[in-house]
Design an enzyme around this catalytic site. Structure first.
Site, mmCIF file in Angstrom:
data_model
loop_
_atom_site.group_PDB
_atom_site.id
_atom_site.type_symbol
_atom_site.label_atom_id
_atom_site.label_comp_id
_atom_site.label_asym_id
_atom_site.label_seq_id
_atom_site.Cartn_x
_atom_site.Cartn_y
_atom_site.Cartn_z
ATOM 1 N N SER A 160 5.404 69.463 90.987
ATOM 2 C CA SER A 160 5.879 69.470 92.370
ATOM 3 C C SER A 160 5.685 68.099 93.011
ATOM 4 C CB SER A 160 5.175 70.590 93.145
ATOM 5 O OG SER A 160 5.806 70.824 94.390
ATOM 6 N N ASP A 254 14.372 78.044 92.426
ATOM 7 C CA ASP A 254 13.593 77.045 93.143
ATOM 8 C C ASP A 254 14.574 76.061 93.775
ATOM 9 O OD1 ASP A 254 11.913 74.956 93.948
ATOM 10 O OD2 ASP A 254 10.953 74.701 92.011
ATOM 11 N N HIS A 284 8.997 78.425 91.719
ATOM 12 C CA HIS A 284 8.118 77.284 91.971
ATOM 13 C C HIS A 284 6.656 77.731 91.893
ATOM 14 C CE1 HIS A 284 7.703 73.165 93.449
ATOM 15 N NE2 HIS A 284 6.622 73.586 94.077
#
Length: 317
Positions: A160, A254, A284
């Site tokens: 991320s 996502d 995610h």
């Protein structure tokens, strides 16, 4: 089971929905109204709930290196029974606002146990107390200090926000003598246009929304995000030549899933090696589900195999 919104009612399997529901249970109805400190408490609690513990045979040591604004805490994971085969420099996720050495502790320990590499997790400064480029500066300083102190191959990795930082460090060092042997980016935030593509089709995906990403970017920037700055937005770079061999893993469900293919295509067009693997039906943050969801477990296996291959100088494409 509650009603699942389309298309996620068919894309996401029962195991993954159980993970989504268990994650949501850590956030009450008033979670969105909490301040940053409150959000961090919730996130830390979520990470503790899914922490799998460290595998046996992994030794851990906390330390620090000098950074541009003070010491940068590190946590190193080493297999106690053998010499390391390489180094993984890991940047944790959390929207540049959340997380730290504890939030990804067992993930880093498992990467170490499986690959035989020393894994070093970087506790970079967080927003909004520290605005951009603080996170990038710490990430780059950690790479240069660790790469300069060892002759072992070093692979950058991160999930991320951490994937963003790994990509930014790869770009910043692309012409340096000290360069990473490769990078493995896990559902990374690379900075595509939030008004297009998967930021529209998956705007309200479970676990992360486009609105969440907009908020994180604004907190990191202290206002309107900068334009044309590859240290903030890796997809804003004007060249992709010289980037290391790259593996990107995206989650199908996502809003960030569209960043990976674009990034990899630009690297290959510039003559480099890059491959994007979209993990079907995943969401995610699925690294936390690697012990409870078969799809996430399989993806984690591919991630670890990719890290090991790049550290050996092999292209797993």
């Amino acid at each position: 089971m509650s009603l699942r919104p389309a298309p996620y009612d068919t894309l996401i399997d029962a195991e993954t929905w159980a993970f989504v529901d268990a994650s949501a249970a850590h956030y009450g109805e008033d979670a969105a109204a909490l301040d940053v400190a409150g959000q961090r408490r919730l996130y830390d609690g979520l990470c503790r709930a899914f922490d799998a513990g460290r595998p046996s045979g992994v030794a851990v040591e906390d330390s620090a290196i000098a950074g541009p604004a003070g010491p940068i805490p590190l946590r190193s994971y080493m297999r106690s029974s053998a010499e390391p085969l390489g180094i993984v420099l890991y940047y944790h996720g959390g929207g540049y606002v959340l997380g730290g050495l504890d939030s990804h502790d067992s993930i880093c320990a498992e990467i170490c146990a499986t690959t035989g590499y020393t894994v070093i997790s970087v506790d970079y400064r967080l927003a909004p107390e520290h605005r951009h480029p603080a996170q990038f500066e710490d990430a780059l300083a950690a790479f240069r200090a660790i790469a300069g102190a060892s002759s072992l191959p070093l692979v950058l990795a991160g999930d991320s926000a951490g994937g963003n930082l790994a990509a930014a460090v790869s770009w910043a060092t692309r012409t340096d003598l000290l360069k990473p042997a490769g990078q493995v980016l896990i559902y990374p935030a690379l900075g595509a246009d939030l008004t297009r593509g998967t930021f529209v089709t998956h705007a309200n995906a479970p676990m992360l929304t486009t609105a969440d990403m907009r908020l994180y970017d604004e907190l990191r920037a202290g206002g309107t995000p900068p334009t044309g700055d590859p240290s903030f937005t890796p997809l804003a770079a004007d060249t992709y030549a010289g980037l290391p061999p790259t593996l990107v893993f995206t989650a199908e469900c996502d809003p960030l899933s569209g960043d990976g293919p674009v990034y990899c295509a630009r690297i290959t067009e510039a003559g480099g090696q890059a491959r994007c693997i979209e993990e079907k039906g995943l969401v995610h943050g699925y690294l936390r589900a690697r012990h409870s969801v078969a799809r996430a477990r399989d993806s984690f296996g591919r991630i670890v195999d990719g890290i090991a291959a790049l550290g050996r100088g092999n292209w797993p494409g």
